[in-house]
Structures are given as C-alpha cells and as structure tokens.
Scaffold this motif. Sequence first.
Motif, PDB file in Angstrom:
ATOM      1  N   ASP A   1      34.243  36.817  63.217  1.00 39.22           N
ATOM      2  CA  ASP A   1      33.275  37.836  63.618  1.00 39.22           C
ATOM      3  C   ASP A   1      31.961  37.698  62.853  1.00 39.22           C
ATOM      4  O   ASP A   1      30.926  38.211  63.286  1.00 39.22           O
ATOM      5  N   VAL A   2      32.015  37.042  61.708  1.00 43.65           N
ATOM      6  CA  VAL A   2      30.844  36.911  60.841  1.00 43.65           C
ATOM      7  C   VAL A   2      30.183  35.555  61.091  1.00 43.65           C
ATOM      8  O   VAL A   2      30.807  34.506  60.897  1.00 43.65           O
ATOM      9  N   HIS A   3      28.942  35.570  61.533  1.00 49.23           N
ATOM     10  CA  HIS A   3      28.202  34.333  61.726  1.00 49.23           C
ATOM     11  C   HIS A   3      27.630  33.852  60.399  1.00 49.23           C
ATOM     12  O   HIS A   3      27.337  34.665  59.508  1.00 49.23           O
ATOM     13  N   GLU A   4      27.475  32.563  60.282  1.00 56.60           N
ATOM     14  CA  GLU A   4      27.017  31.993  59.015  1.00 56.60           C
ATOM     15  C   GLU A   4      25.662  32.565  58.601  1.00 56.60           C
ATOM     16  O   GLU A   4      25.391  32.747  57.411  1.00 56.60           O
ATOM     17  N   GLU A   5      24.808  32.875  59.579  1.00 55.36           N
ATOM     18  CA  GLU A   5      23.472  33.375  59.248  1.00 55.36           C
ATOM     19  C   GLU A   5      23.437  34.892  59.043  1.00 55.36           C
ATOM     20  O   GLU A   5      22.384  35.448  58.685  1.00 55.36           O
ATOM     21  N   ASP A   6      24.543  35.582  59.245  1.00 52.83           N
ATOM     22  CA  ASP A   6      24.567  37.039  59.080  1.00 52.83           C
ATOM     23  C   ASP A   6      24.263  37.435  57.645  1.00 52.83           C
ATOM     24  O   ASP A   6      24.761  36.809  56.686  1.00 52.83           O
ATOM     25  N   ARG A   7      23.498  38.508  57.485  1.00 57.82           N
ATOM     26  CA  ARG A   7      23.284  39.081  56.170  1.00 57.82           C
ATOM     27  C   ARG A   7      24.487  39.944  55.800  1.00 57.82           C
ATOM     28  O   ARG A   7      25.163  40.511  56.661  1.00 57.82           O
ATOM     29  N   ALA A   8      24.748  40.031  54.496  1.00 56.62           N
ATOM     30  CA  ALA A   8      25.883  40.836  54.037  1.00 56.62           C
ATOM     31  C   ALA A   8      25.635  41.338  52.630  1.00 56.62           C
ATOM     32  O   ALA A   8      25.032  40.652  51.800  1.00 56.62           O
ATOM     33  N   ILE A   9      26.098  42.561  52.387  1.00 56.84           N
ATOM     34  CA  ILE A   9      26.203  43.106  51.036  1.00 56.84           C
ATOM     35  C   ILE A   9      27.662  42.924  50.639  1.00 56.84           C
ATOM     36  O   ILE A   9      28.559  43.494  51.275  1.00 56.84           O
ATOM     37  N   CYS A  10      27.913  42.122  49.621  1.00 50.62           N
ATOM     38  CA  CYS A  10      29.276  41.825  49.182  1.00 50.62           C
ATOM     39  C   CYS A  10      29.545  42.625  47.908  1.00 50.62           C
ATOM     40  O   CYS A  10      29.091  42.259  46.824  1.00 50.62           O
ATOM     41  N   LEU A  11      30.261  43.722  48.054  1.00 47.65           N
ATOM     42  CA  LEU A  11      30.520  44.637  46.946  1.00 47.65           C
ATOM     43  C   LEU A  11      31.826  44.234  46.270  1.00 47.65           C
ATOM     44  O   LEU A  11      32.871  44.138  46.922  1.00 47.65           O
ATOM     45  N   VAL A  12      31.766  43.974  44.960  1.00 51.01           N
ATOM     46  CA  VAL A  12      32.918  43.435  44.238  1.00 51.01           C
ATOM     47  C   VAL A  12      33.257  44.315  43.036  1.00 51.01           C
ATOM     48  O   VAL A  12      32.390  44.632  42.219  1.00 51.01           O
ATOM     49  N   ARG A  13      34.539  44.655  42.954  1.00 51.91           N
ATOM     50  CA  ARG A  13      35.073  45.423  41.833  1.00 51.91           C
ATOM     51  C   ARG A  13      36.194  44.620  41.184  1.00 51.91           C
ATOM     52  O   ARG A  13      36.853  43.813  41.845  1.00 51.91           O
ATOM     53  N   ASP A  14      36.423  44.825  39.910  1.00 48.66           N
ATOM     54  CA  ASP A  14      37.575  44.215  39.235  1.00 48.66           C
ATOM     55  C   ASP A  14      38.809  44.408  40.111  1.00 48.66           C
ATOM     56  O   ASP A  14      39.170  45.544  40.459  1.00 48.66           O
ATOM     57  N   GLY A  15      39.467  43.306  40.470  1.00 49.86           N
ATOM     58  CA  GLY A  15      40.576  43.378  41.405  1.00 49.86           C
ATOM     59  C   GLY A  15      41.704  44.266  40.933  1.00 49.86           C
ATOM     60  O   GLY A  15      42.361  44.935  41.741  1.00 49.86           O
ATOM     61  N   ARG A  16      41.940  44.309  39.638  1.00 47.77           N
ATOM     62  CA  ARG A  16      43.029  45.130  39.121  1.00 47.77           C
ATOM     63  C   ARG A  16      42.759  46.611  39.330  1.00 47.77           C
ATOM     64  O   ARG A  16      43.665  47.385  39.690  1.00 47.77           O
ATOM     65  N   ASP A  17      41.501  47.020  39.137  1.00 44.21           N
ATOM     66  CA  ASP A  17      41.140  48.418  39.366  1.00 44.21           C
ATOM     67  C   ASP A  17      41.226  48.774  40.851  1.00 44.21           C
ATOM     68  O   ASP A  17      41.708  49.855  41.219  1.00 44.21           O
ATOM     69  N   ALA A  18      40.733  47.868  41.710  1.00 40.71           N
ATOM     70  CA  ALA A  18      40.786  48.126  43.155  1.00 40.71           C
ATOM     71  C   ALA A  18      42.224  48.250  43.633  1.00 40.71           C
ATOM     72  O   ALA A  18      42.560  49.124  44.449  1.00 40.71           O
ATOM     73  N   LEU A  19      43.089  47.390  43.132  1.00 47.44           N
ATOM     74  CA  LEU A  19      44.486  47.389  43.563  1.00 47.44           C
ATOM     75  C   LEU A  19      45.223  48.661  43.141  1.00 47.44           C
ATOM     76  O   LEU A  19      45.939  49.265  43.951  1.00 47.44           O
ATOM     77  N   VAL A  20      45.065  49.075  41.884  1.00 46.20           N
ATOM     78  CA  VAL A  20      45.770  50.284  41.461  1.00 46.20           C
ATOM     79  C   VAL A  20      45.199  51.511  42.173  1.00 46.20           C
ATOM     80  O   VAL A  20      45.934  52.464  42.486  1.00 46.20           O
ATOM     81  N   SER A  21      43.908  51.500  42.470  1.00 43.49           N
ATOM     82  CA  SER A  21      43.313  52.622  43.190  1.00 43.49           C
ATOM     83  C   SER A  21      43.885  52.727  44.602  1.00 43.49           C
ATOM     84  O   SER A  21      44.206  53.822  45.073  1.00 43.49           O
ATOM     85  N   TRP A  22      44.017  51.579  45.274  1.00 42.23           N
ATOM     86  CA  TRP A  22      44.578  51.583  46.630  1.00 42.23           C
ATOM     87  C   TRP A  22      46.053  51.976  46.597  1.00 42.23           C
ATOM     88  O   TRP A  22      46.510  52.793  47.408  1.00 42.23           O
ATOM     89  N   ALA A  23      46.798  51.434  45.648  1.00 38.76           N
ATOM     90  CA  ALA A  23      48.219  51.774  45.553  1.00 38.76           C
ATOM     91  C   ALA A  23      48.409  53.247  45.220  1.00 38.76           C
ATOM     92  O   ALA A  23      49.317  53.906  45.742  1.00 38.76           O
ATOM     93  N   ARG A  24      47.559  53.776  44.357  1.00 35.56           N
ATOM     94  CA  ARG A  24      47.652  55.208  44.013  1.00 35.56           C
ATOM     95  C   ARG A  24      47.384  56.067  45.240  1.00 35.56           C
ATOM     96  O   ARG A  24      48.045  57.093  45.446  1.00 35.56           O
ATOM     97  N   GLN A  25      46.448  55.650  46.070  1.00 36.28           N
ATOM     98  CA  GLN A  25      46.141  56.412  47.277  1.00 36.28           C
ATOM     99  C   GLN A  25      47.336  56.455  48.223  1.00 36.28           C
ATOM    100  O   GLN A  25      47.515  57.425  48.958  1.00 36.28           O
TER     101      GLN A  25
END
Length: 231
Positions: A76-100
């Motif tokens: 779905d993403v074309h090579e020329e597409d603009r993107a904001i790539c938001l990155v968080r420490d994976g460990r924090d993201a994972l525990v946050s999702w699991a907690r939810q």
Amino acid sequence: MLVWVASYPRSGNTFLRIVLYRLYGVRASVIYDFDGVADRLGRDFVGGLDRPGSLDDLRASDELHLVKTHRPRDADVHEEDRAICLVRDGRDALVSWARQESESPDRVSRTALRSLINGERGSRSWGVNVLSWLRPPAPQRVVLLYDDLVRDPEAAVESLGLPLQRVPGATVPSFAELHAADPAFFRRGHTGTHRDEMPDDLHELFWSRPENTEAMVLLRSLQQRPRQPGG
C-alpha cells in the motif's frame, strides 16, 4: 499529498494525532476499515475522520492527508510516499500493548506479551515493523522519536516539515488531562516502563530476536543524533 503516520502500536501515534489536530486543526484517517481509537476516545478528541478517497486520490490531492497505520511498510505504501515514522523503545511499546489487553488493570498479561514479542499479530514483531519503515533510509520518511514527542510535542511536530498553519491560541493537552479522559488508554506517559513491567524471561525473549536487536541499535543511534535548535 498523502503522508503516512506510521508506528508500531502503543508508540505515541494517538498522541501525535491529538497534537496535530489541537495545534494545527489537521485530522487524520486510518488505513483500516474503522478507527477504533477515534471510536473509543471520540473523533473530536483525537482528530479522526473517514478517509476521503482512495490512497491514489490522496496522493494526487493538493491538500495534506494524514493516514495512520500500524502495519509494516507494505504494497500500500509507494516508495515515493512521505511518512512520519514514530519510534518508541520496543520494550515499552510491548508492555503497554500487553497491559491494554490484560484482564487485570494491575498486571501485564504474560500470554499477551509473549504473543506480541513473537510477532503473532498483523503488526508483526516490533523489530520487523520498525525496520520495514526505517530501512533503507529515505528522505521522504522522517523519523520522530517518542521521547522527543512527549518531551516537547510542539517542537517535535515543527521539525517534521509539514505544511501546517498554527491555530491561534491552541495548546497541547497535558498528560493529566489525557489520563483523566481515559486512564486505561493514557496510562503512564513516560519512558522506561518496561523496567518494572517486563518479566526477565520475556525480556530475554525480546533480545533473542535478531530484528529487535538491530532495531534497538538503530533507535539508540537516532537518540544520540544532534538535535536541531528548539528540538
């Protein structure tokens, strides 16, 4: 103009959408059939809207169209597409999702956390997801770090280079305000939450996946890069 707002789940995507809407009046749609976060929190709370056309229609438009996705970069993403790539420490993201997803508000679900670390969802593993957007690097895909977003949301958004016009008198809601609106969704609002929420054996599982190690090394290099004045 189509601009993807891309991140692994629980990496600050909703907060970024709120900042963009509150400060600049810019709403975002989603790549999915429905916007579960906007349905939960309210469209006027997060700045949600129905996608106003096909992806090709949005690409061809002179207007700015933000589209949220938690998927790895795909067809779905074309090579020329603009993107904001938001990155968080994976460990924090994972525990946050699991907690939810936990049945108990007082603990992280081990079953959910193990499943997420193993990439058993559509978002794939954290490392696979992040590397799909950041490798190979491309000037039209701008990296935004979660730490920078929560530390100074206004400066973080201004650094993205988007055609935005500030709403006079607009402000960003505080974490206390967000937490009051939905304490289960806006839970802790800071970094390092994995330290007291990720069990040692699952921490080892996280590091056992080569893509997580590669993505964490990349994240740390990004965290050490010189910041722009005011950023």
